[in-house]
Design a protein around this motif. Structure first.
Motif, PDB file in Angstrom:
ATOM      1  N   ASP A   1       0.831  -1.209   0.000  1.00  0.00           N
ATOM      2  CA  ASP A   1       0.000   0.000   0.000  1.00  0.00           C
ATOM      3  C   ASP A   1       0.865   1.259   0.000  1.00  0.00           C
ATOM      4  O   ASP A   1       0.512   2.270  -0.620  1.00  0.00           O
ATOM      5  CB  ASP A   1      -0.958   0.008   1.191  1.00  0.00           C
ATOM      6  N   TRP A   2       2.025   1.189   0.674  1.00  0.00           N
ATOM      7  CA  TRP A   2       2.932   2.328   0.671  1.00  0.00           C
ATOM      8  C   TRP A   2       3.558   2.511  -0.716  1.00  0.00           C
ATOM      9  O   TRP A   2       3.663   3.635  -1.213  1.00  0.00           O
ATOM     10  CB  TRP A   2       4.024   2.152   1.716  1.00  0.00           C
TER      11      TRP A   2
ATOM     12  N   ARG B   1       0.946   4.164  -2.969  1.00  0.00           N
ATOM     13  CA  ARG B   1       0.782   5.584  -2.659  1.00  0.00           C
ATOM     14  C   ARG B   1       1.995   6.389  -3.119  1.00  0.00           C
ATOM     15  O   ARG B   1       1.862   7.474  -3.686  1.00  0.00           O
ATOM     16  CB  ARG B   1       0.584   5.773  -1.151  1.00  0.00           C
TER      17      ARG B   1
ATOM     18  N   GLU C   1       1.743   6.680  -6.958  1.00  0.00           N
ATOM     19  CA  GLU C   1       0.615   7.498  -7.402  1.00  0.00           C
ATOM     20  C   GLU C   1       0.834   8.983  -7.132  1.00  0.00           C
ATOM     21  O   GLU C   1       0.444   9.838  -7.936  1.00  0.00           O
ATOM     22  CB  GLU C   1      -0.667   7.031  -6.706  1.00  0.00           C
ATOM     23  N   ARG C   2       1.465   9.303  -6.013  1.00  0.00           N
ATOM     24  CA  ARG C   2       1.653  10.701  -5.627  1.00  0.00           C
ATOM     25  C   ARG C   2       2.990  11.276  -6.089  1.00  0.00           C
ATOM     26  O   ARG C   2       3.304  12.427  -5.799  1.00  0.00           O
ATOM     27  CB  ARG C   2       1.525  10.837  -4.105  1.00  0.00           C
TER      28      ARG C   2
ATOM     29  N   GLU D   1       4.673   9.911   6.534  1.00  0.00           N
ATOM     30  CA  GLU D   1       3.769   8.900   5.991  1.00  0.00           C
ATOM     31  C   GLU D   1       4.455   7.540   5.892  1.00  0.00           C
ATOM     32  O   GLU D   1       3.809   6.494   6.044  1.00  0.00           O
ATOM     33  CB  GLU D   1       3.253   9.346   4.623  1.00  0.00           C
TER      34      GLU D   1
END
Length: 241
Positions: free
Chosen positions: A63-64, A67, A70-71, A111
């Motif tokens: 999941d990291w 993210r 994507e970012r 994060e």
């Protein structure tokens, strides 16, 4: 698993996956089970083993990774940015103290910790002609001690990097360069591998600290390395110590 055992096991591997799994297994013993390896440059003669194609092998939480991709965090990741600036391994925990981070950089680190990457060590791997690869080790444990594990993880990263170069496709024109180290140079490197300082090695060998540094610099020059750890790693892989 100690450094010599890693070298012997690495010699038996025949794929990036097997070698990466071995690296993860060894770093997990140090409390750092999450590892990322990649190349930050993609130029240079393909005939040299240091010039592997740019790629990333990672076992960070999925999941990291999603993210992060994507970012577009690679553009503001302070670890990636500092890797291109620093020539020695560094701790993620120290970045905010030693560098003036931008808000976006601070957000990435925050994060990452929330995603389970609570402590990290990054090892820049410099090759000829500006070639740069990197290994990062991360721990999900609150009480992980990256500073205490830094030396061992640094050596593991270099061993992995060299082992990967050996199993990469090589051109027909590549030849092996023979290097000869003196017995005193070998002695000094063996004690460096044990974590001894120049002063401590001098006491053990009953020579001055300057003499130890002289032998280590000679060994580094012969093996075309720019650090003691890299020199030890290369000497082990070549069977010199």
């Amino acid at each position: 698993m100690d450094l010599f055992s890693f070298v012997e096991c690495a010699k038996e591997t025949r794929s990036l996956k097997a070698l990466f799994d071995l690296l993860v297994s060894c770093s997990s013993e140090q409390g750092f089970s999450q590892v990322a390896y990649g190349s930050l440059t993609d130029t240079g003669p393909a005939r040299l083993p240091e010039y592997l194609r740019a790629a990333v092998t990672v076992n960070f939480p999925s999941d990291w990774c999603e993210r992060y991709s994507e970012r577009g965090y690679n553009a503001i990741d302070p670890v990636v940015r500092r890797t291109t600036m620093l020539s020695t391994p560094f701790l993620w925990d120290r970045l905010a103290d030693q560098h003036q981070l931008q808000p976006g950089e601070t957000r990435v680190l925050s994060e990452a910790r929330e995603a389970g990457l609570k402590h990290g060590v990054t090892v820049p791997l410099f090759g000829p002609f500006g070639r740069l690869s990197v290994v990062s080790f991360a721990s999900s444990f609150d009480d992980a001690d990256p500073e205490h594990r830094l030396s061992h993880l640094n050596a593991l990263a270099w061993q992995f990097h060299h082992a990967l170069a050996e199993i990469a496709p090589l051109s027909e024109g590549r030849c092996q360069i023979q290097v000869a180290l003196s017995e005193r140079e070998k002695d000094c490197l063996r004690w460096v591998e044990q974590g001894k300082s120049s002063w401590e090695i001098g006491v053990i060998l009953k020579v001055s600290e300057n003499t130890v540094n002289f032998h280590l610099k000679n060994a580094m020059r012969k093996l075309e390395t720019n650090s003691r750890t890299h020199c030890v790693v290369k000497a082990i892989r070549l069977g010199l110590i």
